[in-house]
Scaffold this active site. Sequence first.
Site, PDB file in Angstrom:
ATOM      1  N   THR A   7      10.141   2.090   5.110  1.00 11.54           N
ATOM      2  CA  THR A   7       9.738   0.841   4.043  1.00 11.54           C
ATOM      3  C   THR A   7       9.349  -0.230   4.440  1.00 11.54           C
ATOM      4  OG1 THR A   7      10.945   2.934   2.743  1.00 11.54           O
ATOM      5  CG2 THR A   7      10.364   0.573   1.709  1.00 11.54           C
ATOM      6  N   GLN A  25      10.495  11.002   2.736  1.00 12.71           N
ATOM      7  CA  GLN A  25      12.068  11.088   1.914  1.00 12.71           C
ATOM      8  C   GLN A  25      11.527  10.841   0.830  1.00 12.71           C
ATOM      9  OE1 GLN A  25      14.185   7.611   3.396  1.00 12.71           O
ATOM     10  NE2 GLN A  25      15.458   8.691   4.573  1.00 12.71           N
ATOM     11  N   TYR A  82      21.152   3.940  -2.730  1.00 20.22           N
ATOM     12  CA  TYR A  82      20.755   4.804  -4.091  1.00 20.22           C
ATOM     13  C   TYR A  82      21.331   5.541  -4.739  1.00 20.22           C
ATOM     14  CZ  TYR A  82      17.533   1.766  -0.738  1.00 20.22           C
ATOM     15  OH  TYR A  82      16.604   0.353   0.241  1.00 20.22           O
ATOM     16  N   ARG A  96      19.697  13.243   3.594  1.00 27.48           N
ATOM     17  CA  ARG A  96      20.311  11.754   4.514  1.00 27.48           C
ATOM     18  C   ARG A  96      21.232  10.834   4.332  1.00 27.48           C
ATOM     19  NH1 ARG A  96      17.455   6.175   6.945  1.00 27.48           N
ATOM     20  NH2 ARG A  96      17.741   6.432   9.308  1.00 27.48           N
ATOM     21  N   ARG A  98      12.923   0.519  14.000  1.00 23.22           N
ATOM     22  CA  ARG A  98      11.679  -0.660  14.255  1.00 23.22           C
ATOM     23  C   ARG A  98      11.046  -0.619  15.152  1.00 23.22           C
ATOM     24  NH1 ARG A  98      18.405  -3.615  13.630  1.00 23.22           N
ATOM     25  NH2 ARG A  98      18.179  -1.559  14.541  1.00 23.22           N
TER      26      ARG A  98
END
Length: 409
Positions: A33, A108, A190, A237, A344
Amino acid sequence: MTVPKSLKDTKLFQPIKVGKNELNHRVVFAPTTRYRALDDHTPSDLELQYYGDRSQYPGSLITTEATFSAEQGGLFSNVPGIYTEKHVEGWKKINEKIHANKSFSSIQLWYLGRVGNPKLLKEAGLPFIAPSPVYVTDESKKLAEEVGNPLRSLTEEEIQDIIHVQYPKAAINALAAGFDYIEIHSAHGYLLDQFLQPSTNQRSDKYGGSIENRARIVLEIIDVLLPIVGADRLAIRLSPWAKFQNMKAEEDVVHPITTFSYVINELQKRADVGNQLAYISLVEPRVQASYDVEKENQVGDNAFASSIWKGNFIKAGNYTYDAPEFSTLLNDIEDNRTLVGFSRYYVSNPDLVRRLRDGLELTPYVRATFYTHDNWGYNTWNSYDENKEFIEAEEVKVVAKPIKGAYAI
């Protein structure tokens, strides 16, 4: 970082079938994100370039960033959604680029719950909701009270709307936008993870209490989406050990292995009768979201999941820590059903797949650029043979714009 050894002669670069598609290798771009969408949550021209560059190696799987399933599922600024026609058109252009590169995409689907922004929700005329009114931080509580949008429990009627209206609409939109896979985000604190874990789910109805009740919303969403999406295009996930967003993980009253074993076992039951998901994405305990966990502070192990689930895994979480040998990565892919997610280093190395294949030096990422809104540190990374020069003062002026030709609706 240390120059990695070439991995081209390992299983990492052997084909693997995921659902109906065959990937050319087992390196996956994990979701990152990065706040580069338009103000109305439509994917932007910056994202078009970003995903195009990272899908350049044919047969790659690109998991796009966490994407709001519905407006109520937000809100953060400049995060993409998949709930309007404009969103669909923007993602369609991105998928056309990924597919032109002969690669594959997975969206996602995201729902924030208690970690949403109560002020932005208030401005949109939406309530601040969660399984239970357990604030993520004191700061969130203060802001919610200041703007007059206190956190409250979802009603059963609202839960049914999420399951039977919002997620199906998001999935249908994602299919229309050309995604090859749809991944349900049930990790990292989340909304769906909030339902799973006792510290954030204090309900006494059929969506709280027992493990079966806490897992109910996740499994009902899966069951509703199976006939819409198809099991071989659907994924989920999970992050059994993550304490990100003030989750309790192993400190909770119910051990993560107990909760997540139940969820994975239920998914395997569905697989046993012909509804095997494309993959389960697991976050390794070496990371908390985008931060590494020092070895002495790591808690937990995902080995239990492999003894239950017989299908494909995507595992992500600091797989570069033991470079140049990549011993952990090579060990994990020995089961012939595990793919490895990078995020990353995939950001700072658009040609990461090639670099891992050929043993080329990896360019370090710059954390300070992760959550800004301009092009600096986003599309300003060179592939290995490139030497384009980017000037920070100029690139910070480059902000998201509509994708050319995407919104003639």
